[in-house]
Design an enzyme around this catalytic site. Structure first.
Site, mmCIF file in Angstrom:
data_model
loop_
_atom_site.group_PDB
_atom_site.id
_atom_site.type_symbol
_atom_site.label_atom_id
_atom_site.label_comp_id
_atom_site.label_asym_id
_atom_site.label_seq_id
_atom_site.Cartn_x
_atom_site.Cartn_y
_atom_site.Cartn_z
ATOM 1 N N GLU A 1 0.683 -9.970 -0.736
ATOM 2 C CA GLU A 1 -0.703 -10.448 -0.690
ATOM 3 C C GLU A 1 -1.322 -10.507 -2.083
ATOM 4 O O GLU A 1 -2.199 -11.337 -2.338
ATOM 5 C CB GLU A 1 -1.502 -9.570 0.261
ATOM 6 N N ALA B 1 0.831 -1.202 0.000
ATOM 7 C CA ALA B 1 0.000 0.000 0.000
ATOM 8 C C ALA B 1 0.861 1.246 0.000
ATOM 9 O O ALA B 1 1.945 1.272 0.585
ATOM 10 C CB ALA B 1 -0.912 0.001 1.220
ATOM 11 N N GLY C 1 1.303 -5.634 1.088
ATOM 12 C CA GLY C 1 0.221 -5.840 0.136
ATOM 13 C C GLY C 1 0.690 -6.410 -1.182
ATOM 14 O O GLY C 1 -0.073 -7.096 -1.871
ATOM 15 N N GLU D 1 4.287 -6.098 8.036
ATOM 16 C CA GLU D 1 3.333 -5.201 8.692
ATOM 17 C C GLU D 1 3.586 -5.022 10.186
ATOM 18 O O GLU D 1 3.385 -3.923 10.727
ATOM 19 C CB GLU D 1 1.904 -5.706 8.454
#
Length: 263
Positions: A117, A71, A114, A137
């Site tokens: 992911e 992100a 992300g 994270e």
């Protein structure tokens, strides 16, 4: 296979190679981090590609030197993290999305947070030997909320997934391949070409059979046997009701390549 002219809009470059659409995250100055415009663009283009029956597979790559750093932290700092997800697709318009088409991640460099992911949301992974995967994270008092907390442990041993999640430290592509996360380990700079080759191998098969098989594998791998038998039979019924099943048999008997209609 000759590619059509590529276009780049809102940080997403797109090109068509045969029956494959290649999406490339194209924000290299921001390490291909997902911002609001890019998330919305990915969802919109997935809508268009999924509706195109001539497309058989999707490849997702990143502009060098990284795949995706996750992100865009400036968006998170502005308190707009929710805008990086769409209602239908979740983070980047992709991680929660139901798809009919196989998705292959082509990873060069870092796939972090992300970005990792996004890889975990793919069906298959091709990675350069120099690629790395990580969910850092916890180092920022965040959690891997875009699927990483449960998908990583489905794609590699649970204790290794736990190590990645709790330490936040990345693992190498070679180690990830040894644990089963990576399907094809490529030479540096060759991940995209290898991913397209894998997509072409998939696209040579009957599209209805590929899509039904993919959906059944996802639905039944963790299901009980009784439910799995029912779902498998449903997939077989749908395939046998297609026009292409006859073409597949005729092509075999006539010793020629099949010409799939997708119907």
């Amino acid at each position: 296979m000759t590619a059509t002219l590529s276009t780049s809009v809102d940080g997403l470059r797109e090109e068509r190679i045969g029956a494959t659409v290649v999406f490339t995250l194209d924000r290299p100055k921001s390490r291909n981090a997902i911002d609001i415009a890019l998330a919305r663009r990915i969802e919109a283009r997935l809508d268009a590609v999924e509706a195109d029956v001539s497309v058989r597979a999707i490849v997702l790559a990143g502009s060098p030197p990284v795949f995706c750093a996750g992100a865009d932290l400036t968006v998170i700092n502005e308190g707009r993290i929710s805008e990086l997800s769409t209602e239908r697709g979740g983070f980047a318009g992709l991680v929660k999305r139901e798809r009919r088409l196989p998705l292959i991640a082509a990873v060069e460099g870092a796939a972090l947070a992300g970005g990792c992911e996004l890889v975990l949301a793919a069906d298959l992974v091709v990675a350069s030997e120099t690629a790395i995967f990580g969910l850092p994270e916890v180092k920022r008092c965040l959690v891997a909320g875009a699927g990483g907390l449960f998908r990583l442990g489905r794609k590699m041993p649970l204790n290794i997934a736990m190590e990645c999640v709790l330490t936040g430290d990345p693992i190498s592509a070679k180690r990830a391949a040894a644990f089963g996360l990576v399907n094809v380990l490529s030479e540096p700079g060759d991940a995209l070409a290898q991913a397209v080759a894998l997509a072409e191998a998939i696209s040579a098969n009957a599209p209805i059979a590929v899509q039904e098989s993919r959906a059944a594998v996802l639905a039944t791998t963790y299901a009980d046997d009784e439910s799995a038998w029912v779902r498998s039979a449903q997939a077989m019924d749908r395939v046998l009701a297609s026009e292409d099943v006859g073409e597949g048999v005729r092509a075999f008997l006539e010793k020629r390549p099949p010409q799939w209609s997708g119907r």
